[in-house]
Design an enzyme around this catalytic site. Sequence first.
Site, PDB file in Angstrom:
ATOM      1  N   ASP A   1      -6.645 -14.885 -19.891  1.00  0.00           N
ATOM      2  CA  ASP A   1      -7.530 -15.641 -19.020  1.00  0.00           C
ATOM      3  C   ASP A   1      -8.556 -16.426 -19.843  1.00  0.00           C
ATOM      4  O   ASP A   1      -9.053 -15.934 -20.858  1.00  0.00           O
ATOM      5  CB  ASP A   1      -8.253 -14.660 -18.080  1.00  0.00           C
TER       6      ASP A   1
ATOM      7  N   GLU B   1      -3.889 -19.567 -20.517  1.00  0.00           N
ATOM      8  CA  GLU B   1      -4.450 -20.332 -19.408  1.00  0.00           C
ATOM      9  C   GLU B   1      -5.458 -21.314 -19.992  1.00  0.00           C
ATOM     10  O   GLU B   1      -6.570 -20.928 -20.368  1.00  0.00           O
ATOM     11  CB  GLU B   1      -5.146 -19.415 -18.399  1.00  0.00           C
TER      12      GLU B   1
ATOM     13  N   ASP C   1       0.839  -1.200   0.000  1.00  0.00           N
ATOM     14  CA  ASP C   1       0.000   0.000   0.000  1.00  0.00           C
ATOM     15  C   ASP C   1       0.874   1.250   0.000  1.00  0.00           C
ATOM     16  O   ASP C   1       1.607   1.513   0.947  1.00  0.00           O
ATOM     17  CB  ASP C   1      -0.905  -0.036   1.236  1.00  0.00           C
TER      18      ASP C   1
ATOM     19  N   ASN D   1      -0.371   4.523  -0.429  1.00  0.00           N
ATOM     20  CA  ASN D   1      -1.015   5.784  -0.036  1.00  0.00           C
ATOM     21  C   ASN D   1      -1.750   5.703   1.297  1.00  0.00           C
ATOM     22  O   ASN D   1      -2.464   6.625   1.672  1.00  0.00           O
ATOM     23  CB  ASN D   1      -1.970   6.259  -1.136  1.00  0.00           C
TER      24      ASN D   1
ATOM     25  N   ASP E   1      -4.258   3.733   2.390  1.00  0.00           N
ATOM     26  CA  ASP E   1      -5.687   3.426   2.495  1.00  0.00           C
ATOM     27  C   ASP E   1      -5.955   1.941   2.746  1.00  0.00           C
ATOM     28  O   ASP E   1      -7.104   1.508   2.777  1.00  0.00           O
ATOM     29  CB  ASP E   1      -6.437   3.883   1.238  1.00  0.00           C
TER      30      ASP E   1
ATOM     31  N   ASP F   1      -1.374  -0.917  -4.201  1.00  0.00           N
ATOM     32  CA  ASP F   1      -1.468  -0.075  -5.384  1.00  0.00           C
ATOM     33  C   ASP F   1      -0.133  -0.036  -6.124  1.00  0.00           C
ATOM     34  O   ASP F   1       0.849  -0.658  -5.706  1.00  0.00           O
ATOM     35  CB  ASP F   1      -1.906   1.339  -4.990  1.00  0.00           C
TER      36      ASP F   1
END
Length: 476
Positions: A184, A229, A12, A14, A16, A20
Amino acid sequence: MFYELFLRSFADGNGDGIGDFKGATEKLDYLSELGITGIWLLPIMKSPSYHGYTVSDFYSVNPAYGTLEDAKVFLERAHAKGMKVILDMPLNHTTITHPWFLKALSGDNRHRSKYLWLEKPEWLKARRPWDNQKVWSKLNGEYYYALFGPGSPDLNYENPELREEAKRILSFWLSLGFDGFRFDAAKHIFDFSKETGKCEYQHERNIAFWKDLTEHCRKINPDAVFVSEVWDDPDIVDLYSTVFGIGFNFPLAYAIKENILVLNPGKLAEALYHVMNRYFGDEILYASGTFLTNHDMTRLLSYMKGDESKALLAFSVLTTLPGIPFIYYGEELGMKGEYNEFANEAQLEPFPWFELGSGPWQTEWKAFASNPPFSGLSYEVQGLTIHSYFSRVKNILHFRKKNSWIGNCKILEIKVKNNVLFLAVEVKGETTLFVHNFNPKAVILEKQGHATLINGELSEFENSISLERMSSAMIK
């Protein structure tokens, strides 16, 4: 060697509590020191789901992860450290809140043609091949095809406009700096037959679709990396992987784990002849994406019932096989988590940087249910301990990076003697032997060259080698 990274859970930047790009950028040194040379990012696009596989905007970053500029900085820093970055791209479906689907529901025929709608009542009998679940969902009185659940309406690539849109999406992310994609659900682009009203994999049409898209991408970046995949038998995987260049080897992952769990090297040897058959010949048509776990599977230590020696043996076997290894985030620490198809957050938990479960860069978007604080598995604790599980995994990964030639080697022979797995390989005319001891005690081996320890303990004598229990070595 790639690292499968779930941005939300990693670091993290920032404060929160959600991982990110800024946080991940700050932790690139950690990945570099681990021996990682490539990163596979799970979906980062705007999405209402925590996992990101139901996309609501293919051209933007999930605001929780930052901005496009943050992503660009991350890519630039990763490239500066010699790492390639590929993006997980779920092109098979969208979320029900995607503007295309909302417009389709409102009667816009142009967008309606981007999805598959019920045309015959008997189609409602169709079921998913793997669990017999329904594939048609109803909203506002209309049935739409959604193989992976009501929140994931499948896109209809019969629509030529949609195919061109897919090319524009891939062009956008390549231009930002991504080095390629992990596609995917690659075999699900065409998986429903209007003729029979059943779920049927149309492999030839799928392969033609992917060939068109990958050729488009290679015009933009000739060195683009593509990973498919495809959960299927090896012959089906071969069909797709020759188009992409790298194919995930799901049978290998199961073969290693299932047989190490019960310490049966004989059955593992038999399985390796089958699932790694392409590496016995002189011509390798594509690279095998080798791995032990991913976000759709139970984590390694949970699978091994908490037995670290078995988990380390699995890592050792993986890194002595040809192909391109993919390591799921947190497995180097021994994170735990049981897979549940309908609530798979257990194996997506925050990466435990701190023993407290809180601190700078620590993500806290969900509770630490499977990996609680003060359990001793945090990087804060293990990173400073020479003989920790983390340190031993790191040594195994460093061994593979130092001997990167293993990725392109030819397998000569696999045999088992006295519960010891022997793997003989060749590259550029030089033969190397890998030895994995499945025994609960040390074994004495005839000395046939210089031995290098991969994991565990090893003693060399004038004419013999003593390889301790659950240990692995390379002999040249």
